[in-house]
Design a protein around this motif. Structure first.
Motif, mmCIF file in Angstrom:
data_model
loop_
_atom_site.group_PDB
_atom_site.id
_atom_site.type_symbol
_atom_site.label_atom_id
_atom_site.label_comp_id
_atom_site.label_asym_id
_atom_site.label_seq_id
_atom_site.Cartn_x
_atom_site.Cartn_y
_atom_site.Cartn_z
ATOM 1 N N ARG A 49 0.801 -1.243 0.316
ATOM 2 C CA ARG A 49 0.311 -0.466 -0.297
ATOM 3 C C ARG A 49 0.693 1.347 -0.451
ATOM 4 O O ARG A 49 0.284 2.846 -0.902
ATOM 5 C CB ARG A 49 -0.920 -0.016 1.468
ATOM 6 C CG ARG A 49 -1.437 1.284 1.652
ATOM 7 C CD ARG A 49 -2.753 1.528 2.730
ATOM 8 N NE ARG A 49 -1.853 1.682 4.060
ATOM 9 C CZ ARG A 49 -2.050 1.732 5.027
ATOM 10 N NH1 ARG A 49 -2.804 0.835 5.195
ATOM 11 N NH2 ARG A 49 -1.375 2.181 5.743
ATOM 12 N N GLU A 50 1.909 1.237 0.612
ATOM 13 C CA GLU A 50 2.582 2.909 0.724
ATOM 14 C C GLU A 50 3.459 2.914 -0.387
ATOM 15 O O GLU A 50 4.014 3.696 -0.600
ATOM 16 C CB GLU A 50 3.523 2.512 1.994
ATOM 17 C CG GLU A 50 3.242 2.461 2.840
ATOM 18 C CD GLU A 50 4.123 0.563 3.983
ATOM 19 O OE1 GLU A 50 3.912 1.567 5.916
ATOM 20 O OE2 GLU A 50 4.843 1.142 4.180
ATOM 21 N N LYS A 51 4.023 1.350 -1.434
ATOM 22 C CA LYS A 51 5.222 2.222 -2.482
ATOM 23 C C LYS A 51 3.411 2.452 -3.515
ATOM 24 O O LYS A 51 3.980 2.972 -4.459
ATOM 25 C CB LYS A 51 5.346 0.316 -2.719
ATOM 26 C CG LYS A 51 6.302 0.307 -3.511
ATOM 27 C CD LYS A 51 6.886 -0.580 -4.097
ATOM 28 C CE LYS A 51 8.176 -0.397 -5.540
ATOM 29 N NZ LYS A 51 8.616 -1.370 -4.940
ATOM 30 N N TYR A 52 2.239 1.510 -2.857
ATOM 31 C CA TYR A 52 1.282 1.406 -4.433
ATOM 32 C C TYR A 52 0.185 2.501 -4.361
ATOM 33 O O TYR A 52 -0.049 2.458 -5.887
ATOM 34 C CB TYR A 52 1.078 -0.279 -5.513
ATOM 35 C CG TYR A 52 2.346 -0.327 -6.486
ATOM 36 C CD1 TYR A 52 3.251 -0.360 -6.860
ATOM 37 C CD2 TYR A 52 2.822 -1.883 -4.891
ATOM 38 C CE1 TYR A 52 4.132 -1.295 -7.023
ATOM 39 C CE2 TYR A 52 4.087 -2.296 -5.553
ATOM 40 C CZ TYR A 52 4.617 -2.586 -6.670
ATOM 41 O OH TYR A 52 6.121 -2.494 -7.043
ATOM 42 N N GLY A 53 -0.501 2.145 -3.499
ATOM 43 C CA GLY A 53 -1.123 2.810 -3.015
ATOM 44 C C GLY A 53 -2.551 1.623 -2.795
ATOM 45 O O GLY A 53 -2.325 0.803 -2.737
ATOM 46 N N GLY A 54 -3.350 2.751 -2.535
ATOM 47 C CA GLY A 54 -5.091 1.570 -2.188
ATOM 48 C C GLY A 54 -5.068 1.551 -0.668
ATOM 49 O O GLY A 54 -5.192 2.489 -0.209
ATOM 50 N N THR A 55 -5.933 -0.023 -0.433
ATOM 51 C CA THR A 55 -6.479 -0.352 0.815
ATOM 52 C C THR A 55 -5.930 -2.000 1.423
ATOM 53 O O THR A 55 -5.675 -2.086 0.854
ATOM 54 C CB THR A 55 -7.961 0.185 0.858
ATOM 55 O OG1 THR A 55 -8.345 -0.456 -0.363
ATOM 56 C CG2 THR A 55 -8.398 1.732 0.695
ATOM 57 N N VAL A 56 -5.854 -1.716 2.294
ATOM 58 C CA VAL A 56 -5.879 -2.923 3.319
ATOM 59 C C VAL A 56 -6.664 -3.709 3.789
ATOM 60 O O VAL A 56 -6.809 -2.622 5.306
ATOM 61 C CB VAL A 56 -4.531 -3.294 3.984
ATOM 62 C CG1 VAL A 56 -4.106 -4.436 4.263
ATOM 63 C CG2 VAL A 56 -3.279 -2.532 3.192
ATOM 64 N N THR A 57 -7.049 -4.312 3.885
ATOM 65 C CA THR A 57 -8.861 -4.865 4.524
ATOM 66 C C THR A 57 -7.730 -6.502 5.363
ATOM 67 O O THR A 57 -7.563 -7.762 4.449
ATOM 68 C CB THR A 57 -9.955 -4.727 3.348
ATOM 69 O OG1 THR A 57 -10.236 -3.848 3.249
ATOM 70 C CG2 THR A 57 -11.478 -5.396 4.586
ATOM 71 N N VAL A 58 -8.162 -6.691 6.385
ATOM 72 C CA VAL A 58 -8.006 -7.970 7.080
ATOM 73 C C VAL A 58 -9.327 -8.160 7.616
ATOM 74 O O VAL A 58 -10.416 -8.123 7.886
ATOM 75 C CB VAL A 58 -7.041 -7.037 8.609
ATOM 76 C CG1 VAL A 58 -6.774 -8.852 9.218
ATOM 77 C CG2 VAL A 58 -5.910 -6.977 7.905
#
Length: 261
Positions: A49-58
């Motif tokens: 996410r830090e490199k390419y952007g977007g979101t992280v859902t667990v």
């Protein structure tokens, strides 16, 4: 990039005990933790996410107490968390578990990449990750030690094998199971801890998912644990006395009798 990380809450293996009468795990009073291999999956999701952007859902499946582990994930910096919890999910084996998680991921929708730890320490089957991919009909790679490149359509990874590694390129969406060599998990941040305390973890039940009731919980589990036993270990000692030369010779003779030498 829309990333989903699947985690499992497991008993801390340093505290696991077996009930000798019932041959089952004693869970009362045992500390629960995020499966250690899943921590590397969370970290890799955050780095992507830090490199390419977007979101992280667990996402996780389990009893309500799993919200504690999901809040820990929030403290690490993930964007959203979801718990799949329902009595009808109880007793699920790896097939039913992977099916239920796949349905949860389908409900999230538009997922580009799914990350899992290589296996859970309480079962060591390494089946749930690949099972999710099969249910979703997407490509997957196990034992990933490095993600080398990601574009809108493909992902390139290095996969650990005996004596080296393989370089693999595959289409997105895809699923990866990762090993501990891939990164070093971060610690929770103050901001993350404060956010986790305020967050209400969404809980999805079977009614919230488009599931076949014959494929979840015990109904969807062709394999079941009948019993658990602890290995029996009997330590035997033998003390050799006398001069050093005699002790060495007696030890040598004893090893020969045991056919060790």
């Amino acid at each position: 990039m829309k990333i989903v990380v699947c985690i499992k809450q497991v008993p801390d293996t340093t505290d696991v005990k077996i009930n000798k009468e019932t041959n089952t795990l004693i869970r009362e009073g045992v500390k629960s933790i995020i499966n250690p291999f899943d921590m590397y999956a969370i970290e890799e999701g955050l780095r992507l996410r830090e490199k390419y952007g977007g979101t992280v859902t667990v996402i996780s499946m389990g009893p309500p107490q799993v919200t504690e582990s999901l809040k820990e994930a929030v403290s690490l910096g993930v964007d959203d968390v979801i718990l799949l919890s329902d009595r009808v999910f109880a007793g699920a084996d790896t097939l039913a578990t992977s099916y239920t998680l796949a349905k949860g991921i389908e409900k999230i929708g538009g997922v580009d990449l799914i990350l899992c730890g290589k296996q859970a320490i309480d079962g060591d089957t390494a089946q749930v990750g690949p099972g999710i991919a099969e249910h979703l009909d997407i490509p997957h790679v196990t034992y990933v030690k490095e993600i080398t490149d990601v574009t809108d359509k493909i992902i390139r990874v290095k996969r650990m094998i005996e004596g080296g590694y393989e370089e693999i390129e595959m289409d997105l969406p895809a699923l990866l199971t990762v090993v501990k060599e891939i990164n070093e998990p971060r610690l929770p941040s103050i901001r993350g801890i404060l956010r986790s305390r305020e967050m209400e973890v969404p809980i999805w039940t079977a009614q919230d998912l488009d599931v076949d009731e014959d494929k979840i919980g015990l109904n969807g589990s062709p394999t079941q644990v009948v019993s658990i036993t602890t290995p029996k270990f009997e330590a035997k000692t033998q003390i050799f006395t006398g001069k050093v030369e005699e002790q060495v010779q007696n030890l040598f003779n004893a090893l020969r009798e045991q056919r060790i030498l």
